[in-house]
Write an enzyme that holds these catalytic residues in place. Structure first.
Site, PDB file in Angstrom:
ATOM      1  N   ASP A  45      11.206   2.016  -6.767  1.00  0.00           N
ATOM      2  CA  ASP A  45      10.407   1.719  -5.584  1.00  0.00           C
ATOM      3  C   ASP A  45       9.636   2.998  -5.256  1.00  0.00           C
ATOM      4  O   ASP A  45       9.950   4.089  -5.749  1.00  0.00           O
ATOM      5  CB  ASP A  45      11.289   1.245  -4.416  1.00  0.00           C
ATOM      6  CG  ASP A  45      10.470   0.485  -3.358  1.00  0.00           C
ATOM      7  OD1 ASP A  45       9.220   0.635  -3.339  1.00  0.00           O
ATOM      8  OD2 ASP A  45      11.064  -0.236  -2.540  1.00  0.00           O
TER       9      ASP A  45
HETATM   10  C1  NOJ Z   1       7.680  -0.112  -0.983  1.00  0.00           C
HETATM   11  C2  NOJ Z   1       8.257  -1.486  -0.971  1.00  0.00           C
HETATM   12  O1  NOJ Z   1       9.638  -1.411  -0.736  1.00  0.00           O
HETATM   13  C3  NOJ Z   1       8.002  -2.251  -2.258  1.00  0.00           C
HETATM   14  O2  NOJ Z   1       8.451  -3.562  -2.108  1.00  0.00           O
HETATM   15  C4  NOJ Z   1       6.544  -2.203  -2.614  1.00  0.00           C
HETATM   16  O3  NOJ Z   1       6.314  -2.938  -3.793  1.00  0.00           O
HETATM   17  C5  NOJ Z   1       6.105  -0.767  -2.758  1.00  0.00           C
HETATM   18  N1  NOJ Z   1       6.332  -0.050  -1.499  1.00  0.00           N
HETATM   19  C6  NOJ Z   1       4.635  -0.636  -3.136  1.00  0.00           C
HETATM   20  O4  NOJ Z   1       3.849  -1.050  -2.066  1.00  0.00           O
END
Ligand code: NOJ
Length: 720
Positions: free
Chosen positions: A288
């Site tokens: 993530d």
């Molecule tokens: C953080 C989020 O938790 C995730 O779901 C997302 O895909 C990424 N940011 C990118 O935006």
């Protein structure tokens, strides 16, 4: 083709034997003297099955993706021509036009990654489809697959190769902020829908990303909060949708921000090992955004790509390889996994040509967005036939800004999708019903004068419809399940002024309803996306019949289900008992149970039969569903299994469902087949699945609390 329902009746031993040999390929059907046990509470039909001779491999995930071998051979060839620097370029993010970007290298195109679970995030000229929780309420894998394909077509149209969804964390704490991005509280439902969505996304030459692995069930302290989940619960509840994604050949998995048992998810050898070795995941694991906390530990635990930058997998990884603390073979494995998914899904052979500026929305996608929004509308209560609005209703009052000038589309955070124009319920009602009724509108949710004016408007109309929206977003959790105090007060005041008050909720999941007894009808439309009013108005007016079913429990008291933990430690101490499993186990009456959803018509279930299914170890349940009312409509038949007491499972667990569409008075035969895998429980001592032996109950009905058909089944299990 639906096979005819077999009404349970005693079967001759010879016939049983023939059936067993024909369907199971072995003499698996045991003696099934079907005379009901004299001690049984009811005259349940009784069947028995012997699975003890079956191959235990039937209980584990094994399906290798189609085309894996060819893709691996091609990836190895590409790898052979790459320098270490080129390889390292592929395993880290750089800044760019997309939320995730990888530099073009070694003749490969730049990689493009974009959110997310509800459609193309951040860019314009896209379709704002409903949120995943709305699709979950449809209980319709076919619709979910079409939705997945449409979202991915838009992603690809924007130049995206990797879609950052589906999101498959479970609704454990009803107030958790990202519940609207998920498929609800039941792992079987989530798994079925995830498999459909992954198939839909990847049919468009877009890699799907299953996220967030794992234990990321709340936003509070998500950066480092430590989820403590016992092994059995991890396997039976939280891994289940990921296993389904792996079985559906998902190309990528995103590891989460939190820790599991003390170790960050993106450097956790135990959980990443379960994913890759245990489930047989052949694709790549990306972090993530900012969830990578180390270089060597992450690389060696199984992280294959750092996002969105190179803080740990840039020069630090090159140095670790030079020092020998991360092997070249491990770097090759990272790159191979990335290439294999991209090759297998056709992304490298046919890369997208669009850009973030390409217009990708279309009339066809708006129609699908409307269908999906309507499919999720769930009728919770409907006293005295308050809905649909019939010919006696000559005037309505639309109350609440969510019904008029501030229509709700989607929750916030990375899943948010820009909606060009959200159709409000008021606009849709005006377009569809102004010739037959007068329509007045009052916001009602501003100051006291606003409320007074709304009450006046409501009292002058034949029916009042209050629209209330509850916001929810990534980055935080709801403080409670309550609506804003002003909204509760408005609903109560309108209900006191109009005897036919209907409440329409835009909610991410469960909300408290202190005014429930004062209103006639309640619809929850979850988060409907841009087609909002176009989906809801026909349901209010009776041109469409609601068929949604709750993918989450609505508890009477927030304390009946886990609260968001305010501590760094998030103890999943309820174990297997999440959602309805907990309420059932503790015999707590919900406000509205999991699986509940009314219709303008009524349905009756009858004639349950139990027999061996087509696949080895599977069991088929045959039954009929009749539309006993005067409207066409659809019912979702739900199959719950009650395991033998020795298994230690919650009283009932969902193990099958089927949406059945019926004309007025029509009756249909239906069959739901459970695979032997669905009868597996995790044995934490042996670290594998087994099928417990003993007496099972199989129940079919219209919600987790309405199960009119029940059969008792004796099973000689498999393992441990
Ligand atoms: C953080 C989020 O938790 C995730 O779901 C997302 O895909 C990424 N940011 C990118 O935006």
């Amino acid at each position: 083709m639906v096979p005819p329902a077999v009404q349970w009746q005693p079967m001759s031993p010879i016939l049983r034997c023939i059936l067993a040999v024909a369907l199971l390929g072995c003499g698996c059907l045991r003696d099934s003297k079907s005379s009901p046990d004299a001690n049984a509470p009811d005259a349940f039909p009784m069947a028995s099955f012997d699975f003890s001779g079956l191959d235990p491999l039937l209980l584990s995930t094994t399906a290798a993706p189609a085309g894996l071998e060819v893709a691996t051979a091609r990836a190895n060839e590409l790898l052979g021509g790459m320098s270490l620097d080129e390889k390292l370029c592929l395993v880290r993010g750089v800044s760019g036009a997309y939320v995730g970007n990888v530099t073009a290298t070694a003749g490969l195109p730049a990689l493009t990654l974009q959110d997310g679970p509800a459609g193309v995030a951040r860019f314009g000229d896209v379709t704002a489809f409903p949120a995943p929780i709305t699709l979950a309420a449809s209980w319709d894998p076919d619709l979910v697959q079409r939705w997945g394909a449409a979202m991915a077509a838009e992603e690809r149209g924007k130049g995206v190769m990797v879609q950052l969804g589906p999101m498959m964390n479970m609704v454990r704490a009803p107030a958790a902020g990202r519940n609207f991005e998920s498929f609800g509280e039941d792992p079987f439902l989530a798994a079925a829908l995830v498999a459909a969505e992954v198939a839909g996304i990847q049919s468009q030459k877009v890699v799907a990303t299953a996220k967030h692995f794992i234990g990321n069930e709340q936003e509070t302290n998500r950066d480092g909060g430590d989820s403590l989940i016992d092994e059995r619960t991890l396997h039976e509840i939280y891994y289940a949708p990921f296993e389904a994604a792996v079985n559906a050949a998902v190309g990528a998995v995103m590891c989460s921000y939190n820790r599991i048992g003390g170790t960050y998810a993106c450097e956790n050898p135990a959980t990443l090992g379960d994913l890759k070795s245990g489930m047989g995941f052949s694709g790549w694991v990306m972090s993530d955004w900012g969830a990578t906390h180390s270089t060597v530990a992450s690389a060696n635990a199984g992280l294959d790509m750092e996002m969105p930058d190179d803080a740990n997998f840039g020069s630090a990884l090159a140095a670790a390889v030079a020092a020998g603390s991360v092997s070249q073979a491990r770097v090759d494995d990272m790159v191979r996994r990335i290439l294999v998914s991209l090759l297998r899904l056709g992304v490298l052979d046919d890369p997208p040509t669009g850009t973030p500026a390409t217009v990708v929305t279309s009339a066809e996608h708006s129609t699908l967005a409307r269908e999906a929004a309507a499919a999720g509308v769930t009728l919770l209560q409907n006293h005295d036939g308050a809905l649909p609005l019939d010919a006696t209703v000559k005037s309505i009052a639309v109350i609440g800004s969510a019904g008029g000038d501030a229509p709700y589309s989607l929750g916030g955070g990375s899943a948010y999708v820009n909606a060009g124009n959200v159709i409000s319920p008021l606009a849709a009602l005006q377009a569809q019903a102004e010739s037959t009724m007068t329509i007045a509108y009052a916001r009602g949710d501003g100051d006291d004068d606003d409320q007074e004016q709304a009450v006046g408007t409501a009292s002058a109309a034949d029916a009042a419809i209050v629209f209330a929206a509850v916001d929810s977003t990534e980055g935080g959790d709801r403080d409670s399940l309550a609506l804003p105090a002003k909204t509760d007060a408005l609903i109560a005041a309108v209900a006191a002024a109009n005897r036919r008050t209907i409440v329409v909720l835009h909610a991410p999941g469960a909300v408290a309803m202190p005014w429930l007894d004062q209103v006639k009808a309640v619809l929850v439309a979850f988060y409907p996306g841009e087609e909002n009013g176009n989906a809801i108005a026909p349901i209010l007016l009776g041109a469409d019949n609601p068929g949604g079913k709750l993918p989450v429990s609505f508890p009477r008291a927030a304390e009946d289900l886990p609260a968001v933990s305010k501590d760094q430690v998030v103890p999943y101490s309820e174990g297997l008992a999440i959602g309805y499993r907990a309420l059932d186990a503790q015999k707590i009456e919900p406000l509205f149970p999991f699986g509940h959803g009314l219709s303008y018509t009524t349905f009756a279930f009858a004639d349950l039969g139990v027999r061996a299914g087509a696949a080895p170890g599977s069991i088929a349940l045959d039954f009929t569903v009749k539309n006993t009312g005067a409207h066409a409509g659809s019912e979702v038949a739900q199959l719950y299994v009650g395991f033998p007491a020795s298994a230690g499972e919650p009283p009932w667990v969902l193990r099958g469902f089927k949406r059945i569409v019926l004309a007025a008075s029509e009756s249909k035969n239906a069959t739901i087949e459970i695979s032997i895998r669905e009868l597996g429980c995790w044995n934490p001592d042996a670290h594998r699945r087994y099928v417990p032996s003993g007496t099972y109950y199989f129940a079919v009905g219209s919600s987790s609390r309405d199960l009119p058909l029940q059969a008792r089944v004796q099973i000689q299990g498999l393992g441990p």
